[in-house]
Write an enzyme that holds these catalytic residues in place. Structure first.
Site, PDB file in Angstrom:
ATOM      1  N   CYS A 163       0.820  -1.212   0.000  1.00 32.78           N
ATOM      2  CA  CYS A 163       0.000   0.000   0.000  1.00 32.78           C
ATOM      3  C   CYS A 163       0.854   1.262   0.000  1.00 32.78           C
ATOM      4  CB  CYS A 163      -0.924  -0.007   1.227  1.00 32.78           C
ATOM      5  SG  CYS A 163      -1.869   1.526   1.418  1.00 32.78           S
TER       6      CYS A 163
ATOM      7  N   TYR B 113      -5.096   5.046  -9.312  1.00 33.05           N
ATOM      8  CA  TYR B 113      -6.254   4.271  -8.859  1.00 33.05           C
ATOM      9  C   TYR B 113      -7.516   4.680  -9.605  1.00 33.05           C
ATOM     10  CZ  TYR B 113      -3.646   2.233  -5.011  1.00 33.05           C
ATOM     11  OH  TYR B 113      -2.736   1.519  -4.271  1.00 33.05           O
TER      12      TYR B 113
END
Length: 321
Positions: A50, A184
């Site tokens: 992440c 994203y």
């Protein structure tokens, strides 16, 4: 049962990805409702895949806060559950050794039994109560850099200097919208229009950053700052993950001479490369990150790219003396 990384609640109008807000956003200090700054009180939960969590771990390492804030590491692969979560299957007994939990979602439920959003990383957890007290990745590194100064190691750099605060905040906002979250917005788009808008914005901004870094070693000149940490976490994932899995495939990082040398310069700086796990990143983005995954879909883990090139000299220290 599919393995999900994003809830469909985060898909907005016309297929645009709209990231959820953070719920646990307390500040640090001695005032009412603020979190005390204490050694050994908190555990930082992360997954090396992440980028939001990675930047807090980089700053923790650079500043020496690894001596006062412990670290719990989640598996890069999502558990097969009917909801989104992270799991501690890398630890003995599939349990975090300090908190005694199987899933990160547990500390969210401990803090709020009615919590319905995705449990996210980074998550700063009060070890005694086993409750998440902070998941605001937008501000966590700022807090580490300012509020935790009494625990900084000797000689630690000032990543958030007061004289550059507004410039850092302004640039970080641009980096977040167009780069960090931009990939994203392309990867999780649910329409051609949403995908192409995000794709175009990512590469316009990369072109802009390429030009900026042709003139100076770091984003704010000769000084390493919080902005460099935030950009790095996306650049480190670009060729190994985003280029293929998120279809941001106009150019690779290695096709940008200045950005690529800049990224290598950071990678070879303590705190950056030694917290970057390319294999974990690939596993997550190719085997685990999807919306509405069909469990029957065959998933392939790419063998490449060759990441040994990250160790090649960047020449930037000599170039920008």
């Amino acid at each position: 049962m599919g393995v999900k990384s994003v809830d469909n609640a985060e898909i907005g109008k016309k297929g645009y990805f709209v990231r959820q807000n953070n719920q646990f956003t307390a500040t640090f200090g001695t005032g009412q409702g603020e979190l005390p700054v204490e050694a050994g009180k908190y555990r930082l939960l992360w997954a090396p895949v992440c980028p939001w969590a990675h930047r807090s771990v980089i700053v923790r390492s650079i500043l020496g806060l690894d001596k006062v804030i412990s670290l719990g590491t989640a598996d890069p692969l999502r558990p097969r559950l009917d909801h989104i979560d992270w799991t501690f299957t890398l630890d003995d007994g599939d349990v975090d050794p300090v908190l005694g939990i199987h899933y990160i979602g547990e500390v969210y439920k401990n803090a709020d039994p009615d919590y319905q959003k995705r449990p996210t990383v980074p998550a700063l957890v009060d070890i005694e109560t086993k409750k998440v007290v902070e998941n605001d990745y937008h501000n966590l590194t700022y807090y580490f850099e300012r509020d935790w100064k009494k625990f900084h190691k000797k000689g630690a750099p000032d990543l958030f200097p007061e004289n550059l605060e507004q410039e850092i905040r302004d640039l970080n906002d641009i980096i977040f919208h167009d780069i960090n979250n931009g990939v994203y917005k392309a990867g999780f788009a649910r329409s051609q229009e949403a995908y192409e808008d995000a794709y175009d914005n990512v590469f316009k901004r990369l072109d802009w950053l390429e030009e900026r870094l042709s003139k100076q070693r770091y984003l704010h000149g000769s000084q390493l700052t919080d902005s460099d940490v935030r950009l790095y976490t996306t650049l480190a994932r670009f060729d190994v993950a985003y280029y293929g899995s998120f279809h941001v495939n106009k150019r690779r990082l290695i096709d940008y001479p200045n950005l690529w040398a800049y990224a290598r310069d950071l990678y070879q700086t303590p705190g950056f490369g030694d917290t970057t796990d390319f294999e974990a990143i690939k596993k997550h983005y190719f085997l685990s990150t999807h919306i509405d995954v069909n469990e029957e879909k065959i998933k392939i883990l790419p063998k490449g790219p060759d990441t040994t090139a990250w160790l090649e000299a960047s020449g930037r220290a000599e170039k920008f003396i």
